[in-house]
Motif scaffolding. Structure first.
Motif, PDB file in Angstrom:
ATOM      1  N   ILE A 185       0.834  -1.206   0.000  1.00 16.36           N
ATOM      2  CA  ILE A 185       0.000   0.000   0.000  1.00 16.36           C
ATOM      3  C   ILE A 185       0.866   1.252   0.000  1.00 16.36           C
ATOM      4  O   ILE A 185       0.608   2.208  -0.754  1.00 16.36           O
ATOM      5  CB  ILE A 185      -0.949  -0.010   1.222  1.00 16.36           C
ATOM      6  CG1 ILE A 185      -2.021  -1.089   1.045  1.00 16.36           C
ATOM      7  CG2 ILE A 185      -1.610   1.362   1.412  1.00 16.36           C
ATOM      8  CD1 ILE A 185      -2.856  -1.321   2.284  1.00 16.36           C
ATOM      9  N   ALA A 186       1.886   1.282   0.831  1.00 18.21           N
ATOM     10  CA  ALA A 186       2.780   2.450   0.890  1.00 18.21           C
ATOM     11  C   ALA A 186       3.471   2.677  -0.452  1.00 18.21           C
ATOM     12  O   ALA A 186       3.650   3.824  -0.893  1.00 18.21           O
ATOM     13  CB  ALA A 186       3.801   2.277   2.001  1.00 18.21           C
ATOM     14  N   GLU A 187       3.857   1.599  -1.123  1.00 15.46           N
ATOM     15  CA  GLU A 187       4.488   1.730  -2.443  1.00 15.46           C
ATOM     16  C   GLU A 187       3.490   2.243  -3.474  1.00 15.46           C
ATOM     17  O   GLU A 187       3.835   3.067  -4.330  1.00 15.46           O
ATOM     18  CB  GLU A 187       5.058   0.374  -2.869  1.00 15.46           C
ATOM     19  CG  GLU A 187       6.290  -0.051  -2.070  1.00 15.46           C
ATOM     20  CD  GLU A 187       6.764  -1.437  -2.416  1.00 15.46           C
ATOM     21  OE1 GLU A 187       7.936  -1.736  -2.127  1.00 15.46           O
ATOM     22  OE2 GLU A 187       5.973  -2.241  -2.952  1.00 15.46           O
ATOM     23  N   ILE A 188       2.258   1.763  -3.402  1.00 15.87           N
ATOM     24  CA  ILE A 188       1.208   2.242  -4.314  1.00 15.87           C
ATOM     25  C   ILE A 188       0.974   3.734  -4.119  1.00 15.87           C
ATOM     26  O   ILE A 188       0.881   4.504  -5.076  1.00 15.87           O
ATOM     27  CB  ILE A 188      -0.089   1.441  -4.096  1.00 15.87           C
ATOM     28  CG1 ILE A 188       0.075  -0.001  -4.600  1.00 15.87           C
ATOM     29  CG2 ILE A 188      -1.273   2.121  -4.806  1.00 15.87           C
ATOM     30  CD1 ILE A 188      -1.030  -0.942  -4.156  1.00 15.87           C
ATOM     31  N   GLU A 189       0.881   4.160  -2.871  1.00 15.28           N
ATOM     32  CA  GLU A 189       0.643   5.574  -2.566  1.00 15.28           C
ATOM     33  C   GLU A 189       1.779   6.456  -3.087  1.00 15.28           C
ATOM     34  O   GLU A 189       1.565   7.637  -3.388  1.00 15.28           O
ATOM     35  CB  GLU A 189       0.486   5.770  -1.059  1.00 15.28           C
ATOM     36  CG  GLU A 189      -0.786   5.171  -0.493  1.00 15.28           C
ATOM     37  CD  GLU A 189      -0.859   5.274   1.028  1.00 15.28           C
ATOM     38  OE1 GLU A 189      -1.969   5.158   1.563  1.00 15.28           O
ATOM     39  OE2 GLU A 189       0.208   5.461   1.664  1.00 15.28           O
ATOM     40  N   ASN A 190       2.977   5.883  -3.203  1.00 13.07           N
ATOM     41  CA  ASN A 190       4.127   6.639  -3.688  1.00 13.07           C
ATOM     42  C   ASN A 190       4.382   6.435  -5.178  1.00 13.07           C
ATOM     43  O   ASN A 190       5.440   6.821  -5.687  1.00 13.07           O
ATOM     44  CB  ASN A 190       5.370   6.263  -2.885  1.00 13.07           C
ATOM     45  CG  ASN A 190       5.450   6.977  -1.551  1.00 13.07           C
ATOM     46  OD1 ASN A 190       6.017   8.052  -1.445  1.00 13.07           O
ATOM     47  ND2 ASN A 190       4.846   6.393  -0.522  1.00 13.07           N
ATOM     48  N   GLY A 191       3.427   5.809  -5.871  1.00 13.28           N
ATOM     49  CA  GLY A 191       3.537   5.618  -7.309  1.00 13.28           C
ATOM     50  C   GLY A 191       4.575   4.605  -7.729  1.00 13.28           C
ATOM     51  O   GLY A 191       5.036   4.605  -8.873  1.00 13.28           O
ATOM     52  N   LEU A 192       4.960   3.719  -6.812  1.00 16.09           N
ATOM     53  CA  LEU A 192       6.003   2.737  -7.106  1.00 16.09           C
ATOM     54  C   LEU A 192       5.455   1.425  -7.657  1.00 16.09           C
ATOM     55  O   LEU A 192       6.229   0.562  -8.076  1.00 16.09           O
ATOM     56  CB  LEU A 192       6.819   2.464  -5.830  1.00 16.09           C
ATOM     57  CG  LEU A 192       7.526   3.674  -5.231  1.00 16.09           C
ATOM     58  CD1 LEU A 192       8.207   3.304  -3.921  1.00 16.09           C
ATOM     59  CD2 LEU A 192       8.529   4.256  -6.224  1.00 16.09           C
TER      60      LEU A 192
END
Length: 311
Positions: A185-192
């Motif tokens: 989720i954190a990676e998704i939120e950062n566009g990763l």
């Protein structure tokens, strides 16, 4: 009280150091030469496979209680490195038991994985349930626990055996489900990555406890546990992996979907694993206080911070 923690550089070790220190204990902890302990305590380099070094350190520190956390704790790695797993988890434990002085308590940390393929309708699982370990890691922990029982009965050693179920929290490796979901989720939120989480079997139900509750249980077992007994440590109430996923996604800052990844599916998944925790409650008064939702929220905050720092 003076405690010696083996494996103090691990995920649980740091939390246990803080728990004991905040309770007024003098805490000594060990780590391997290439590891670090970031929590304030007395630090010692130790390989538990070096029998003489184990004996010498215990004689030097002269603890009241030893918490044996040093282990190879990955189920996946145990399949790849069975010899390493059994050496660390069995021989390392024996080295500690051999060096255990009279009057010093040993908290021998095992795993709920030891129960393995449980009988139908066996949940909640009692400590008297026959163990049926299903992987190399679980076998090694079960063996160490059985040897601990023998050292207690045959030699009068003060040993308390723990079977800890799933525990999670900020700082846990991403190979564990709550940390895995939160990192994605954190990676998704950062566009990763794309706004989609890959999952395995969502219907399986497991017992999840916050690591801070777990280490509080360890402290109380050190203080009040009955020598020779085995204690389940867990919430005592299983939740589905789907619940974990939905709770984590509900905390996301952007919409996220999920898809099933066949490579994450386990053919041998047991539908429900849930411990009976009446023994530890009876002897120490412990039960879990931190909700699963709070654990997920704080784990997600940890990954957001970590990924933002990398960016």
């Amino acid at each position: 009280m003076k405690a010696l923690i083996t494996g103090g550089s691990g995920f649980v070790g740091g939390y246990l150091i803080r728990e004991l220190t905040e309770s007024g204990w003098e805490v000594h902890a060990t780590h391997l030469p290439d590891e670090k302990i970031n929590t304030e305590c007395f630090r010692h380099v130790l390989d538990v496979l070096r029998k003489d070094d184990v004996k010498n350190l215990i004689e030097e520190v002269r603890p009241d209680i030893i918490y044996h956390l040093s282990a190879q704790s990955s189920v996946a790695l145990s399949w790849k490195k069975p010899q390493l797993t059994t050496e660390i988890n069995i021989i390392g434990s024996i080295n500690v038991m051999e060096a255990l002085p009279d009057g010093v308590r040993l908290i021998l940390i095992g795993s709920g994985e030891e129960y393995g393929f449980i009988r139908e309708n066996a949940c909640p699982i009692k400590e008297t349930e026959n163990i049926n370990p299903a992987n190399i890691y679980a076998v090694s922990k079960a063996c160490a626990g059985m040897i601990g029982k023998i050292y207690h009965r045959a030699y009068g050693k003060d040993i308390v055996i723990v079977r800890a179920f799933n525990h999670s929290g900020a700082g846990q490796a991403e190979t564990f489900v709550i940390s895995d979901f939160c990192k994605q989720i954190a990676e998704i939120e950062n566009g990763l990555r794309q706004p989609e989480i890959c999952t395995g079997n969502l219907s399986a139900k497991r017992d999840f406890t916050d690591v801070r509750d777990i280490v509080r249980a360890y402290r109380l077992l050190g203080e009040k546990g009955i020598s020779g007994k085995t204690y389940n440590v867990g919430r005592g109430k299983a939740v589905s992996i789907e619940y974990i996923l939905n709770t984590a996604i509900g905390l996301s800052e952007i919409p996220i979907t999920h898809r099933t990844d066949p490579q994450r599916m386990r053919a041998s998944d047991i539908p429900v694993i849930e411990p009976d925790i009446s023994e530890i409650f009876r002897d120490t008064g412990w039960n879990a206080e931190i909700s699963v939702g709070e654990t997920i929220s704080e784990t997600l905050s940890y990954w957001r911070k970590k990924i933002n720092q990398k960016g």
